[in-house]
Design a protein around this motif. Structure first.
Motif, PDB file in Angstrom:
ATOM      1  N   GLU A  12       0.931  -1.064   0.015  1.00 43.06           N
ATOM      2  CA  GLU A  12      -0.176   0.092   0.069  1.00 43.06           C
ATOM      3  C   GLU A  12       0.752   1.219   0.109  1.00 43.06           C
ATOM      4  O   GLU A  12       1.824   1.494   0.717  1.00 43.06           O
ATOM      5  N   ARG A  13       0.652   2.061  -0.918  1.00 40.87           N
ATOM      6  CA  ARG A  13       1.598   3.348  -1.114  1.00 40.87           C
ATOM      7  C   ARG A  13       0.791   4.520  -0.661  1.00 40.87           C
ATOM      8  O   ARG A  13      -0.639   4.472  -0.603  1.00 40.87           O
ATOM      9  N   ALA A  14       1.591   5.411  -0.076  1.00 40.96           N
ATOM     10  CA  ALA A  14       0.967   6.731   0.754  1.00 40.96           C
ATOM     11  C   ALA A  14       1.620   7.730  -0.169  1.00 40.96           C
ATOM     12  O   ALA A  14       2.565   7.995  -0.337  1.00 40.96           O
ATOM     13  N   ALA A  15       0.459   8.810  -0.529  1.00 36.13           N
ATOM     14  CA  ALA A  15       1.015   9.924  -1.289  1.00 36.13           C
ATOM     15  C   ALA A  15       1.461  10.883  -0.078  1.00 36.13           C
ATOM     16  O   ALA A  15       0.784  10.987   1.117  1.00 36.13           O
ATOM     17  N   SER A  16       2.361  12.001  -0.561  1.00 27.54           N
ATOM     18  CA  SER A  16       2.788  12.881   0.353  1.00 27.54           C
ATOM     19  C   SER A  16       2.671  14.237  -0.320  1.00 27.54           C
ATOM     20  O   SER A  16       2.871  14.289  -1.765  1.00 27.54           O
ATOM     21  N   ALA A  17       2.661  15.371   0.225  1.00 24.21           N
ATOM     22  CA  ALA A  17       2.364  16.726  -0.402  1.00 24.21           C
ATOM     23  C   ALA A  17       3.664  17.149  -1.426  1.00 24.21           C
ATOM     24  O   ALA A  17       4.610  17.046  -0.679  1.00 24.21           O
ATOM     25  N   ARG A  18       3.377  17.582  -2.497  1.00 22.27           N
ATOM     26  CA  ARG A  18       4.529  18.000  -3.179  1.00 22.27           C
ATOM     27  C   ARG A  18       4.480  19.397  -3.749  1.00 22.27           C
ATOM     28  O   ARG A  18       3.401  19.962  -3.895  1.00 22.27           O
ATOM     29  N   THR A  19       5.615  19.995  -3.616  1.00 23.89           N
ATOM     30  CA  THR A  19       5.553  21.436  -3.955  1.00 23.89           C
ATOM     31  C   THR A  19       6.636  21.451  -5.376  1.00 23.89           C
ATOM     32  O   THR A  19       7.717  21.152  -5.217  1.00 23.89           O
ATOM     33  N   VAL A  20       6.001  22.073  -6.330  1.00 26.80           N
ATOM     34  CA  VAL A  20       7.087  22.074  -7.709  1.00 26.80           C
ATOM     35  C   VAL A  20       7.129  23.289  -8.387  1.00 26.80           C
ATOM     36  O   VAL A  20       6.109  23.948  -8.133  1.00 26.80           O
ATOM     37  N   LEU A  21       8.238  23.424  -8.912  1.00 26.10           N
ATOM     38  CA  LEU A  21       8.497  24.685  -9.951  1.00 26.10           C
ATOM     39  C   LEU A  21       8.424  24.216 -11.371  1.00 26.10           C
ATOM     40  O   LEU A  21       8.929  23.209 -11.547  1.00 26.10           O
ATOM     41  N   MET A  22       7.664  25.118 -12.142  1.00 23.68           N
ATOM     42  CA  MET A  22       7.599  24.681 -13.531  1.00 23.68           C
ATOM     43  C   MET A  22       7.816  26.068 -14.258  1.00 23.68           C
ATOM     44  O   MET A  22       7.493  26.995 -13.758  1.00 23.68           O
ATOM     45  N   CYS A  23       8.091  25.688 -15.735  1.00 27.31           N
ATOM     46  CA  CYS A  23       8.244  26.867 -16.693  1.00 27.31           C
ATOM     47  C   CYS A  23       7.394  26.750 -17.882  1.00 27.31           C
ATOM     48  O   CYS A  23       7.761  25.521 -18.520  1.00 27.31           O
TER      49      CYS A  23
END
Length: 285
Positions: A12-23
């Motif tokens: 069972e996999r658990a998601a974690s909050a992600r903050t990403v930068l894109m262009c």
């Protein structure tokens, strides 16, 4: 039961909050050649690149990611590959210093954004191409060299972040950045747990293959065919992996390990040698 059978048992996999930068790729084209994927004589479609990129951004938003944007700059067609703009960990942004002069202005552009966003910026002394070659795997930073980032940058990286840095030598020019040949699938593994990675063995020197086998015995080994469409250039929140739509075998392997997958078509951006992860720089406070 063999080790291979054990590795294939889904958990069972658990998601974690992600903050990403894109262009946004408003200026994307292929006007020079600095990797084997790039062919300036072949046509590119900037509007299609933007549409495909927007699909990726929307997938991240739907997953609950905090998506930050850096403004694209005319004359910098590769700025869309945000992962190369630096490496951000513990609130520190280690800036990029590019190998090729065509991309050199991207380094200061990204460092300016990091500073405005409140990160402590470390201006690099050594040649490095950011998260293209530096991947966090648990408490360890995996660092690629051989084509873009220098081996000297690994010592600088260790000094800046106070983390163990494991050097990995890339030997196939089609996989010129670490994030084209290796993916970290568990951004926040449980304490003491081994992070799951996936990689293409032939992209690495024999010595580096030995390091990967020893450290990650349960890694997903990806086929040449799936790597050749930059399937390993994916991004995971620990439960869901956003992956190239043509990497069908790899997506199946991921699901067998208990991950969910979202496939995206970035075929236009592939003309510049980049995929999902290339467009994605993780921001860690």
């Amino acid at each position: 039961m063999t080790l291979t059978d054990t590795a294939a048992v889904p958990v069972e996999r658990a998601a974690s909050a992600r903050t990403v930068l894109m262009c946004r790729p408003d200026h994307f084209t292929v006007s020079y050649r600095i990797n084997p994927w790039m062919h300036p004589a072949n046509p590119t479609d900037t509007s299609l690149a933007v549409q495909q990129w927007e699909t990726l951004r929307s997938a991240y938003v739907d997953l609950g990611f905090d998506v930050q944007l850096v403004d694209p700059i005319a004359g910098l067609p590769d700025m869309v590959y945000a992962a190369n703009g630096g490496f951000v960990l513990d609130g520190i942004a280690y800036g990029a210093r590019f190998t090729h002069p065509e991309r050199a202005p991207e380094g200061p552009a990204y460092m300016d954004w990091f500073e405005r966003a409140g990160y402590a910026v470390h201006v690099p002394e050594e040649i490095n191409e950011g998260e293209g070659d530096f991947l966090l795997a648990g408490e360890v930073i995996l660092a690629g060299s051989g084509f873009r980032s220098s081996t000297a940058s690994q010592a600088e990286l260790a000094r800046v972040f106070g983390r163990e840095v494991v050097g990995l030598e890339l030997v196939n020019p089609s996989y010129y950045h670490l994030d084209t040949a290796l993916a970290v699938l568990d951004p926040e593994p449980a304490p003491g747990a081994e992070p799951t990675i996936a990689y293409l063995p032939s992209a690495f020197s024999e010595a580096s293959q030995g390091v990967l086998r020893e450290r990650f015995p349960n890694a997903i080994i990806v086929t040449e065919a799936d790597a050749a469409v930059l399937g390993l250039n994916c991004f995971s929140d620990g439960r869901t992996v956003v992956v190239a739509s043509r990497a069908l075998g790899y997506a199946r392997q991921l699901r067998e390990r208990g991950y969910e997958t979202i496939d995206v078509d970035l075929s236009e951006l592939l003309l510049g040698g980049g995929g999902v992860k290339c467009c994605t720089l993780e921001l860690r406070r």
